[in-house]
Design a protein around this motif. Structure first.
Motif, PDB file in Angstrom:
ATOM      1  N   PRO A  35       0.824  -1.219   0.000  1.00  0.00           N
ATOM      2  CA  PRO A  35       0.000   0.000   0.000  1.00  0.00           C
ATOM      3  C   PRO A  35       0.856   1.266   0.000  1.00  0.00           C
ATOM      4  CG  PRO A  35      -0.832  -1.579   1.592  1.00  0.00           C
ATOM      5  CD  PRO A  35       0.487  -2.110   1.134  1.00  0.00           C
ATOM      6  N   VAL A  36       0.444   2.228  -0.788  1.00  0.00           N
ATOM      7  CA  VAL A  36       1.088   3.543  -0.843  1.00  0.00           C
ATOM      8  C   VAL A  36       0.003   4.595  -0.665  1.00  0.00           C
ATOM      9  CG1 VAL A  36       2.370   5.184  -2.256  1.00  0.00           C
ATOM     10  CG2 VAL A  36       2.955   2.751  -2.334  1.00  0.00           C
ATOM     11  N   TYR A  37       0.182   5.470   0.321  1.00  0.00           N
ATOM     12  CA  TYR A  37      -0.789   6.522   0.587  1.00  0.00           C
ATOM     13  C   TYR A  37      -0.136   7.890   0.415  1.00  0.00           C
ATOM     14  CZ  TYR A  37      -2.867   2.518   3.010  1.00  0.00           C
ATOM     15  OH  TYR A  37      -3.352   1.277   3.324  1.00  0.00           O
ATOM     16  N   GLU A  38      -0.966   8.910   0.253  1.00  0.00           N
ATOM     17  CA  GLU A  38      -0.457  10.269   0.173  1.00  0.00           C
ATOM     18  C   GLU A  38       0.067  10.693   1.539  1.00  0.00           C
ATOM     19  OE1 GLU A  38      -3.534  11.717  -3.324  1.00  0.00           O
ATOM     20  OE2 GLU A  38      -3.916  12.294  -1.244  1.00  0.00           O
ATOM     21  N   THR A  39       1.231  11.309   1.561  1.00  0.00           N
ATOM     22  CA  THR A  39       1.860  11.686   2.829  1.00  0.00           C
ATOM     23  C   THR A  39       1.020  12.726   3.565  1.00  0.00           C
ATOM     24  OG1 THR A  39       4.057  11.241   1.944  1.00  0.00           O
ATOM     25  CG2 THR A  39       3.936  12.651   3.893  1.00  0.00           C
ATOM     26  N   ILE A  40       0.799  12.486   4.841  1.00  0.00           N
ATOM     27  CA  ILE A  40       0.085  13.446   5.690  1.00  0.00           C
ATOM     28  C   ILE A  40       1.018  14.614   5.967  1.00  0.00           C
ATOM     29  CG2 ILE A  40      -1.009  13.815   7.934  1.00  0.00           C
ATOM     30  CD1 ILE A  40      -1.685  10.811   7.956  1.00  0.00           C
ATOM     31  N   GLU A  41       0.599  15.805   5.573  1.00  0.00           N
ATOM     32  CA  GLU A  41       1.444  16.992   5.753  1.00  0.00           C
ATOM     33  C   GLU A  41       1.274  17.620   7.129  1.00  0.00           C
ATOM     34  OE1 GLU A  41       3.676  17.729   3.627  1.00  0.00           O
ATOM     35  OE2 GLU A  41       3.030  16.369   2.030  1.00  0.00           O
ATOM     36  N   ASN A  76      11.186  10.395  15.281  1.00  0.00           N
ATOM     37  CA  ASN A  76      10.798   9.760  14.011  1.00  0.00           C
ATOM     38  C   ASN A  76      10.072  10.796  13.163  1.00  0.00           C
ATOM     39  OD1 ASN A  76       9.831   8.267  11.872  1.00  0.00           O
ATOM     40  ND2 ASN A  76       8.919   6.653  13.125  1.00  0.00           N
ATOM     41  N   ASP A  77      10.741  11.290  12.145  1.00  0.00           N
ATOM     42  CA  ASP A  77      10.192  12.373  11.333  1.00  0.00           C
ATOM     43  C   ASP A  77       8.978  11.938  10.511  1.00  0.00           C
ATOM     44  OD1 ASP A  77      10.564  15.181  10.587  1.00  0.00           O
ATOM     45  OD2 ASP A  77      10.940  14.407   8.570  1.00  0.00           O
ATOM     46  N   ASP A  78       8.748  10.636  10.398  1.00  0.00           N
ATOM     47  CA  ASP A  78       7.587  10.139   9.658  1.00  0.00           C
ATOM     48  C   ASP A  78       6.333  10.101  10.517  1.00  0.00           C
ATOM     49  OD1 ASP A  78       8.923   9.815   7.286  1.00  0.00           O
ATOM     50  OD2 ASP A  78       9.399   7.706   7.627  1.00  0.00           O
ATOM     51  N   GLU A  79       6.454  10.447  11.787  1.00  0.00           N
ATOM     52  CA  GLU A  79       5.306  10.357  12.680  1.00  0.00           C
ATOM     53  C   GLU A  79       4.881  11.730  13.204  1.00  0.00           C
ATOM     54  OE1 GLU A  79       5.308   6.062  14.922  1.00  0.00           O
ATOM     55  OE2 GLU A  79       6.524   7.651  15.795  1.00  0.00           O
ATOM     56  N   PHE A  80       3.554  11.881  13.351  1.00  0.00           N
ATOM     57  CA  PHE A  80       2.996  12.957  14.152  1.00  0.00           C
ATOM     58  C   PHE A  80       2.633  12.382  15.514  1.00  0.00           C
ATOM     59  CE2 PHE A  80       2.261  14.476   9.847  1.00  0.00           C
ATOM     60  CZ  PHE A  80       2.607  15.811   9.947  1.00  0.00           C
ATOM     61  N   THR A 121     -10.504  18.608   5.907  1.00  0.00           N
ATOM     62  CA  THR A 121     -11.116  17.980   4.735  1.00  0.00           C
ATOM     63  C   THR A 121     -10.771  16.498   4.631  1.00  0.00           C
ATOM     64  OG1 THR A 121      -9.227  18.779   3.451  1.00  0.00           O
ATOM     65  CG2 THR A 121     -11.254  20.074   3.354  1.00  0.00           C
ATOM     66  N   SER A 122      -9.665  16.093   5.222  1.00  0.00           N
ATOM     67  CA  SER A 122      -9.254  14.690   5.174  1.00  0.00           C
ATOM     68  C   SER A 122      -9.491  14.039   6.523  1.00  0.00           C
ATOM     69  CB  SER A 122      -7.766  14.568   4.814  1.00  0.00           C
ATOM     70  OG  SER A 122      -7.492  15.130   3.549  1.00  0.00           O
ATOM     71  N   GLU A 123     -10.246  12.939   6.530  1.00  0.00           N
ATOM     72  CA  GLU A 123     -10.341  12.093   7.725  1.00  0.00           C
ATOM     73  C   GLU A 123      -9.683  10.770   7.354  1.00  0.00           C
ATOM     74  OE1 GLU A 123     -13.468  10.311  11.047  1.00  0.00           O
ATOM     75  OE2 GLU A 123     -14.239  11.294   9.250  1.00  0.00           O
ATOM     76  N   TYR A 124      -8.488  10.561   7.877  1.00  0.00           N
ATOM     77  CA  TYR A 124      -7.640   9.473   7.414  1.00  0.00           C
ATOM     78  C   TYR A 124      -8.169   8.117   7.882  1.00  0.00           C
ATOM     79  CZ  TYR A 124      -4.620  13.441   6.505  1.00  0.00           C
ATOM     80  OH  TYR A 124      -4.131  14.634   6.051  1.00  0.00           O
ATOM     81  N   LYS A 125      -8.082   7.136   6.987  1.00  0.00           N
ATOM     82  CA  LYS A 125      -8.438   5.766   7.322  1.00  0.00           C
ATOM     83  C   LYS A 125      -7.189   5.088   7.869  1.00  0.00           C
ATOM     84  CE  LYS A 125     -11.999   5.554   3.757  1.00  0.00           C
ATOM     85  NZ  LYS A 125     -12.495   4.865   2.533  1.00  0.00           N
ATOM     86  N   VAL A 126      -7.231   4.732   9.135  1.00  0.00           N
ATOM     87  CA  VAL A 126      -6.022   4.308   9.831  1.00  0.00           C
ATOM     88  C   VAL A 126      -6.097   2.825  10.183  1.00  0.00           C
ATOM     89  CG1 VAL A 126      -5.693   6.619  10.780  1.00  0.00           C
ATOM     90  CG2 VAL A 126      -6.947   4.915  12.123  1.00  0.00           C
ATOM     91  N   TYR A 184       0.577   8.317  18.350  1.00  0.00           N
ATOM     92  CA  TYR A 184       1.388   8.560  17.164  1.00  0.00           C
ATOM     93  C   TYR A 184       0.618   8.096  15.924  1.00  0.00           C
ATOM     94  CZ  TYR A 184       4.964   8.326  20.863  1.00  0.00           C
ATOM     95  OH  TYR A 184       5.681   8.496  22.016  1.00  0.00           O
ATOM     96  N   ILE A 185       0.796   8.820  14.815  1.00  0.00           N
ATOM     97  CA  ILE A 185       0.294   8.364  13.519  1.00  0.00           C
ATOM     98  C   ILE A 185       1.406   8.528  12.497  1.00  0.00           C
ATOM     99  CG2 ILE A 185      -0.792  10.628  13.056  1.00  0.00           C
ATOM    100  CD1 ILE A 185      -2.819   9.113  11.300  1.00  0.00           C
ATOM    101  N   ASN A 186       1.648   7.451  11.746  1.00  0.00           N
ATOM    102  CA  ASN A 186       2.687   7.484  10.721  1.00  0.00           C
ATOM    103  C   ASN A 186       2.144   8.198   9.488  1.00  0.00           C
ATOM    104  OD1 ASN A 186       4.316   6.434   8.324  1.00  0.00           O
ATOM    105  ND2 ASN A 186       5.478   5.583  10.035  1.00  0.00           N
ATOM    106  N   SER A 187       2.858   9.217   9.026  1.00  0.00           N
ATOM    107  CA  SER A 187       2.373  10.051   7.925  1.00  0.00           C
ATOM    108  C   SER A 187       2.370   9.333   6.586  1.00  0.00           C
ATOM    109  CB  SER A 187       3.227  11.319   7.822  1.00  0.00           C
ATOM    110  OG  SER A 187       4.579  10.994   7.520  1.00  0.00           O
ATOM    111  N   LYS A 188       3.061   8.208   6.473  1.00  0.00           N
ATOM    112  CA  LYS A 188       3.136   7.481   5.202  1.00  0.00           C
ATOM    113  C   LYS A 188       2.297   6.201   5.203  1.00  0.00           C
ATOM    114  CE  LYS A 188       7.790   9.212   4.229  1.00  0.00           C
ATOM    115  NZ  LYS A 188       7.338  10.191   3.211  1.00  0.00           N
TER     116      LYS A 188
END
Length: 355
Positions: free
Chosen positions: A163-169, A189-193, A215-220, A250-254
């Motif tokens: 799976p490839v998702y759009e990076t969470i900014e 970890n720079d990939d995490e918020f 506008t985005s509610e991420y499916k996690v 934590y949520i991984n942005s990728k």
């Protein structure tokens, strides 16, 4: 007067669909797209090849919702054989994702498809003007939009192996009790918020949104370190919290994976219940609220029971080795009915058995 008012309402209700029906779908109408004046040279977007020339449009904007990530105005290339065709290639689309073509500064939405065979992969949601990916049809797609017909051609290229998702900014976390709170980058970890020392009541839902406009509610998905323990998935977007307390979240942005760390296990809010009629005398320890005990009436081949939180979400518990069970199983081996004392520890997530 009352009859006249009702008649006016009737005319209004009939007229409204006629007014808005032209905003969707088919004909070109008065929309004229000219590449010479409409195209803007653009840099490639995330995941796009740097070997091609990309454009954005002043007039037409592809709208996508991919795994909850909402995006407007994706850059595209032109078909080398027909400059009227705008190509959006190698887009990862998942079940229930959608896309459509919006017209800037206009209520017009275009979502028709040019090839009836494409209905194998998508369905049309008429009320919102969306093309929706069908269940079981996740894949890597090539979307081609023809500005002469204002229709999509949908090409399924391959299945998704990774799976490839759009990076969470940027990201906000949301609960009913605390409303919105902005998450910050994890310094380790720079990939995490992350959000620190975040109080969550047991039985509440946690969701993750793009910052500001939401506008985005991420499916996690939930990390295995907390799935079945502190939390469960409620919907594709929401995380259900089983133990109330203070958490680092934590949520991984990728990858959109969520993990949780309970900071106050000694004072957190625990609930435990069983559904087996063989359970009795279930009690919570006054000094250690994460420890529960109960009596259990067992006989040969009866399994150690499951236990649940207040919302009947099962806890993932490990049964400690016991002489009263068949090796490698959760089944009792006594020939006649006998009552055992079970100790359930929701800090170590274990069950111990004693006579």
């Amino acid at each position: 007067m009352k009859k006249r008012f009702c008649a006016f309402l009737l005319v209004l209700f009939i007229a409204v669909p006629l007014v808005f029906s032209g905003c969707f779908g088919g004909g070109v109408g008065d929309l004229h797209i000219n590449n010479d004046t409409d195209l803007v040279i653009s840099s490639p977007g995330e995941g796009q090849s740097s070997d091609a020339q990309y454009y954005t449009s002043k007039k037409l904007q592809l709208v996508t919702s991919i795994n909850g990530s909402f995006k407007v105005g994706r850059s595209f290339t032109l078909d080398e054989n027909d400059s009227n065709k705008r190509v959006y290639d190698d887009i990862y689309l998942y079940e229930e994702d959608y896309f459509k073509m919006d017209v800037a500064d206009s209520p017009k939405i275009f979502y028709q498809i040019s090839d009836q065979n494409d209905y194998e992969y998508v369905s049309i949601q008429e009320d919102y003007g969306r093309i929706v990916i069908k269940n079981g049809k996740s894949g890597i797609y090539k979307l081609v939009f023809d500005i002469s017909t204002l229709k999509f051609d949908i090409q399924y290229k391959s299945e998704i192996t990774t799976p490839v998702y759009e990076t969470i900014e940027n990201c906000d976390i949301y609960t009913v009790a605390t409303s919105w709170q902005q998450m910050s980058k994890n310094p380790l970890n720079d990939d995490e918020f992350m959000v620190s020392n975040f109080a969550i009541q047991k039985g509440k839902l946690v969701s993750f949104f793009s910052h500001n406009v939401h506008t985005s509610e991420y499916k996690v998905t939930l990390d295995s370190s907390c799935l079945g323990y502190f939390a469960e998935k409620s919907t594709k977007e929401d995380v259900y919290v089983k133990i109330g307390g203070n958490y680092n979240i934590y949520i991984n942005s990728k990858t959109y994976v969520v993990r949780m760390e309970l900071l106050n296990p000694e004072t957190a809010n625990y609930t435990l219940q069983g559904v087996s009629s063989r359970i009795s005398n279930l009690q919570q320890d006054a000094d250690h609220p994460y420890i529960f005990t109960c009596d259990f009436l067992a006989v040969k081949f009866v399994d150690v029971p499951d236990f649940y939180d207040a919302g009947y979400h099962k806890f993932k518990l490990t049964i400690n080795p016991s002489e009263f069970l068949y090796d490698g199983t959760g089944m009792f081996k006594n020939e006649t009915e006998k009552t055992y004392k079970l100790t359930i520890n929701l800090q170590s997530f274990t069950i111990s058995i004693a006579e």
